[in-house]
Motif scaffolding. Structure first.
Motif, mmCIF file in Angstrom:
data_model
loop_
_atom_site.group_PDB
_atom_site.id
_atom_site.type_symbol
_atom_site.label_atom_id
_atom_site.label_comp_id
_atom_site.label_asym_id
_atom_site.label_seq_id
_atom_site.Cartn_x
_atom_site.Cartn_y
_atom_site.Cartn_z
ATOM 1 N N THR A 23 14.992 21.375 49.827
ATOM 2 C CA THR A 23 14.708 22.740 50.278
ATOM 3 C C THR A 23 14.637 23.678 49.082
ATOM 4 O O THR A 23 13.764 24.535 49.017
ATOM 5 C CB THR A 23 15.780 23.265 51.259
ATOM 6 O OG1 THR A 23 17.051 22.895 50.765
ATOM 7 C CG2 THR A 23 15.584 22.727 52.649
ATOM 8 N N ILE A 26 11.270 22.981 47.449
ATOM 9 C CA ILE A 26 10.176 23.508 48.270
ATOM 10 C C ILE A 26 10.050 25.015 48.099
ATOM 11 O O ILE A 26 8.984 25.552 47.841
ATOM 12 C CB ILE A 26 10.416 23.162 49.758
ATOM 13 C CG1 ILE A 26 10.112 21.684 50.008
ATOM 14 C CG2 ILE A 26 9.567 24.030 50.668
ATOM 15 C CD1 ILE A 26 10.397 21.235 51.416
ATOM 16 N N MET A 27 11.217 25.693 48.168
ATOM 17 C CA MET A 27 11.190 27.147 48.118
ATOM 18 C C MET A 27 10.725 27.668 46.752
ATOM 19 O O MET A 27 10.228 28.771 46.633
ATOM 20 C CB MET A 27 12.573 27.723 48.412
ATOM 21 C CG MET A 27 13.044 27.440 49.804
ATOM 22 S SD MET A 27 11.764 27.698 51.025
ATOM 23 C CE MET A 27 12.106 26.361 52.136
ATOM 24 N N LEU A 29 8.452 26.066 44.941
ATOM 25 C CA LEU A 29 7.058 25.688 44.734
ATOM 26 C C LEU A 29 6.119 26.709 45.352
ATOM 27 O O LEU A 29 4.950 26.764 45.018
ATOM 28 C CB LEU A 29 6.787 24.325 45.378
ATOM 29 C CG LEU A 29 7.229 23.099 44.604
ATOM 30 C CD1 LEU A 29 6.987 21.858 45.448
ATOM 31 C CD2 LEU A 29 6.446 23.001 43.320
ATOM 32 N N VAL A 30 6.673 27.497 46.304
ATOM 33 C CA VAL A 30 5.774 28.336 47.100
ATOM 34 C C VAL A 30 5.124 29.420 46.260
ATOM 35 O O VAL A 30 5.749 30.005 45.379
ATOM 36 C CB VAL A 30 6.509 29.013 48.269
ATOM 37 C CG1 VAL A 30 6.843 27.986 49.304
ATOM 38 C CG2 VAL A 30 7.718 29.747 47.788
ATOM 39 N N PRO A 31 3.842 29.664 46.549
ATOM 40 C CA PRO A 31 3.173 30.777 45.901
ATOM 41 C C PRO A 31 3.646 32.094 46.526
ATOM 42 O O PRO A 31 3.946 32.142 47.717
ATOM 43 C CB PRO A 31 1.695 30.532 46.218
ATOM 44 C CG PRO A 31 1.703 29.718 47.479
ATOM 45 C CD PRO A 31 2.989 28.949 47.490
ATOM 46 N N PHE A 261 15.370 31.440 62.037
ATOM 47 C CA PHE A 261 14.629 30.538 61.154
ATOM 48 C C PHE A 261 13.143 30.890 61.146
ATOM 49 O O PHE A 261 12.531 31.009 60.083
ATOM 50 C CB PHE A 261 14.845 29.088 61.598
ATOM 51 C CG PHE A 261 14.149 28.081 60.728
ATOM 52 C CD1 PHE A 261 14.574 27.855 59.432
ATOM 53 C CD2 PHE A 261 13.068 27.369 61.201
ATOM 54 C CE1 PHE A 261 13.926 26.939 58.626
ATOM 55 C CE2 PHE A 261 12.417 26.444 60.406
ATOM 56 C CZ PHE A 261 12.856 26.235 59.110
ATOM 57 N N ILE A 262 12.586 31.081 62.342
ATOM 58 C CA ILE A 262 11.166 31.411 62.451
ATOM 59 C C ILE A 262 10.875 32.739 61.732
ATOM 60 O O ILE A 262 9.922 32.851 60.957
ATOM 61 C CB ILE A 262 10.749 31.518 63.937
ATOM 62 C CG1 ILE A 262 10.997 30.205 64.666
ATOM 63 C CG2 ILE A 262 9.282 31.927 64.067
ATOM 64 C CD1 ILE A 262 10.275 29.034 64.080
ATOM 65 N N VAL A 265 10.981 32.251 57.995
ATOM 66 C CA VAL A 265 9.778 31.603 57.468
ATOM 67 C C VAL A 265 8.650 32.630 57.364
ATOM 68 O O VAL A 265 7.950 32.704 56.356
ATOM 69 C CB VAL A 265 9.357 30.414 58.357
ATOM 70 C CG1 VAL A 265 7.982 29.899 57.946
ATOM 71 C CG2 VAL A 265 10.365 29.291 58.257
ATOM 72 N N THR A 266 8.487 33.448 58.412
ATOM 73 C CA THR A 266 7.433 34.456 58.389
ATOM 74 C C THR A 266 7.657 35.450 57.256
ATOM 75 O O THR A 266 6.715 35.906 56.610
ATOM 76 C CB THR A 266 7.394 35.211 59.737
ATOM 77 O OG1 THR A 266 7.691 34.282 60.775
ATOM 78 C CG2 THR A 266 6.044 35.818 59.987
ATOM 79 N N ARG A 268 9.330 34.895 54.434
ATOM 80 C CA ARG A 268 9.612 34.221 53.165
ATOM 81 C C ARG A 268 11.010 34.579 52.653
ATOM 82 O O ARG A 268 11.204 34.852 51.476
ATOM 83 C CB ARG A 268 8.578 34.594 52.113
ATOM 84 C CG ARG A 268 7.189 34.182 52.495
ATOM 85 C CD ARG A 268 6.275 34.205 51.294
ATOM 86 N NE ARG A 268 5.002 33.569 51.610
ATOM 87 C CZ ARG A 268 4.812 32.255 51.632
ATOM 88 N NH1 ARG A 268 5.810 31.448 51.392
ATOM 89 N NH2 ARG A 268 3.644 31.768 51.928
ATOM 90 N N ILE A 273 16.115 30.637 54.925
ATOM 91 C CA ILE A 273 15.466 29.376 55.287
ATOM 92 C C ILE A 273 16.326 28.200 54.836
ATOM 93 O O ILE A 273 16.600 27.271 55.600
ATOM 94 C CB ILE A 273 14.071 29.257 54.622
ATOM 95 C CG1 ILE A 273 13.134 30.366 55.092
ATOM 96 C CG2 ILE A 273 13.446 27.894 54.919
ATOM 97 C CD1 ILE A 273 11.767 30.323 54.436
#
Lengths: 309, 273
Positions: A23, A26-27, A29-31, A261-262, A265-266, A268, A273
């Motif tokens: 996690t 992943i977090m 790596l995000v643009p 959680f949702i 995610v929306t 960021r 998360i």
């Protein structure tokens, strides 16, 4: 027993570490970041924000800081809910989801087991066929469709139950049903097939020969021996309830973990998360250990040493 | 012929799915309107002769949007599953056939992907890849091959002990030949059944994600985004959520019935018992 428990717990830790690392990876790596805005902020302010959330440090340093924090039970401040810690949000949301999940399990077992037993007792009759058919319908019905249908009927049409929010027992009924009913189909089929199998066993013939009533044979002898397979699916069921709660809490505006959680995610909101994902991972690892322990207690044929992890 | 021996629900399902696939492939010819044409004088209309399923908030024909939505939903469902089955089969076959340490390491990787529920993994992967058709496509594929890999590995472990495999080895067949010509042909039935049961899982995942706003991004649409459109207007215009919900439900149901029909005919584990 305890030895086994700790051994299983030992196996769970690498899984949790991997999840935490993944996690984190992943977090990062995000643009795009959480503080990207339309308006250009002055560089000093950006520097201040990054210093506050340790975003100015190199990635490996951030990773170590993050791991250290998690081990202390501190998941850092939320990016979006200013002034609130992720652990606070989780502590507040977790009980809500727990109540919803437990009520959903009651619905699942309360519908699934009786219909499964009924189906098995009247094997190949029209009752059996309709139960199997209904189970397939239930398995194929997405939970958001069921949820919308329930709201439409019970809230908008008949005004019996509230369509949203979380303000008392009346608010639990619809979401718990929408979340639990889908899994009832699986439980019903599983119960049916195991009870059918058990009913063919010798000791059932003995019980019948002793002159026990059919109900007694069914409930006391057949059902109690079919309970182990049902216990074994409680692990996957927990995972199913977790993902199911995303949709159900979204539809019914329940302030639980799935809903947060949702939203995270929306938005960021990375710490949130990661925090929620970790709690889910712990929950699922623990659920699987508990299921294994209960399973062994119920079925002495499964030896401690022989169980593969 | 396999089709004639199936039960009625499975037959009906096969026909329904075939019709749906034809509609989806030939969407531009089947749909009466384009999916973005707006009839601004007729927004949120109830179903009638000109708009069979009514119109949405922007006056777009729901029936046409449903057919284009079928394109997205079926495309994702069928192709992610196909790719996942191919990857999973090769991975599982190698893992099971080679065995030993390789098998151990390969299965550890599978275990990690398995540790978290599918939908949670998909959402996390999509946080990185971004929303939209290809994001969800990749995320679904990355998650769903593990189930197939486990299944295939188990079957390969079972089959490689058979005497005829030993015979093949004795006459000097290469490893590749044994895996692809001797072992895999024996599990194609299991694979077809798995494929049929995994497609609805993928369709459900896509529509669920799109419904909660984390899947397909507008302006493209799937049945999930259509259901979400309907959800916002649930109280006064329930017909908007009715049609996409029904389409998702019937499609998943049909795949499940078809899968059961195929399993009764093809799965040797079922035939043995």
């Amino acid at each position: 027993m305890w030895m086994y428990f700790f051994k299983r717990l030992g196996h769970g830790i690498p899984v949790l570490l991997t999840v935490a690392t993944l996690t984190f990876g992943i977090m990062h790596l995000v643009p795009g970041g959480p503080f990207d805005t339309e308006k250009k902020l002055p560089p000093e302010i950006i520097a201040n924000i990054e210093a506050k959330y340790h975003l100015d440090k190199p990635v490996w340093h951030q990773y170590l800081l993050y791991m250290k924090q998690i081990l202390q039970g501190d998941m850092g401040p939320s990016y979006k809910y200013v002034g609130r810690d992720v652990s606070d949000i989780i502590l507040e949301a977790f009980p809500v989801s727990l109540v919803l999940g437990l009520c959903a399990v009651l619905v699942t077992l309360g519908l699934g087991i009786p219909f499964g037993v009924l189906s098995a007792a009247r094997q190949n009759s029209w009752i059996d066929h309709s139960c199997i058919f209904a189970a397939t319908l239930g398995i194929s019905l997405p939970s958001f469709v069921l949820g919308a249908l329930l709201i439409l009927l019970f809230s908008h049409q008949w005004h019996l139950l509230p369509p949203a929010l979380w303000e008392g027992p009346r608010h639990v009924i619809l979401p718990a049903f929408a979340l639990g009913a889908g899994f009832a189909g699986y439980i019903a089929r599983l119960t049916r097939s195991t009870v059918v199998e058990v009913l063919g066993a010798d000791y059932i013939r003995t019980a019948r020969a002793k002159g026990l009533s059919e109900t007694r044979v069914l409930l006391k002898h057949a059902l109690s021996n079919s309970i182990t397979p049902i216990v074994s699916v409680m692990g996957p069921l927990t995972a199913g309830l977790v993902t199911g709660s995303f949709v159900i809490e979204f539809i019914f505006s329940v302030p639980g973990m799935g809903n947060f959680f949702i939203t995270a995610v929306t938005n960021r909101d990375y710490p949130l998360i990661m925090g929620v994902t970790l709690v889910y991972a712990v929950l699922i690892v623990l659920a699987n250990i508990v299921v294994d322990l209960v399973y062994m207690k119920l079925d002495p044929r499964i030896s401690l040493a022989g169980t593969k992890v | 012929m396999m089709f004639t021996k199936m039960q009625l629900p499975s037959k009906l399902s096969a026909i329904f799915l075939l019709g749906l696939a034809v509609c989806a492939v030939f969407a531009p010819w089947v749909a009466p309107y384009s999916y973005e044409t707006q009839d601004t004088l007729k927004t949120l209309a109830l179903p009638d002769g000109t708009h069979w399923m009514g119109t949405d908030q922007l006056g777009r024909d729901v029936f046409s949007r449903m057919i284009y939505g079928a394109q997205t939903s079926l495309f994702i469902g069928v192709f992610t599953t196909l790719i996942a089955v191919v990857i999973g089969t090769v991975y599982g076959a190698v893992s099971g056939y080679v065995g030993g340490r390789t098998d151990n390491v390969m299965m550890r990787i599978v275990d990690v992907v398995f540790a978290l529920p599918d939908l949670l993994m998909i959402i996390l992967i999509m946080v990185v890849l971004g929303r939209g058709l290809w994001g969800i496509f990749l995320a679904l594929t990355l998650v769903s091959w593990v189930t197939v890999a486990r299944l295939v590995r188990g079957e390969v472990l079972r089959i490689k002990e058979f005497a005829y495999i030993e015979a093949a080895r004795a006459i000097g067949a290469s490893h590749g030949r044994i895996v692809f010509h001797e072992i895999l042909p024996n599990i194609w039935g299991v694979l077809i059944v798995t494929l049929t049961f995994r497609i609805p899982v993928a369709i459900l995942a896509e529509s669920t994600l799109s419904f909660i706003g984390l899947g397909i991004a507008p302006p493209s649409s799937s049945w999930g985004t259509l259901a979400n459109d309907g959800w916002t207007a649930l109280k006064f215009y329930p017909h908007l959520i009715l049609f996409p919900s029904l389409a998702i439900f019937l499609t998943i149901l049909s795949f499940n019935f078809l899968g059961e029909g195929l399993r009764d005919r093809l799965d040797p584990r079922k035939l043995r018992s």
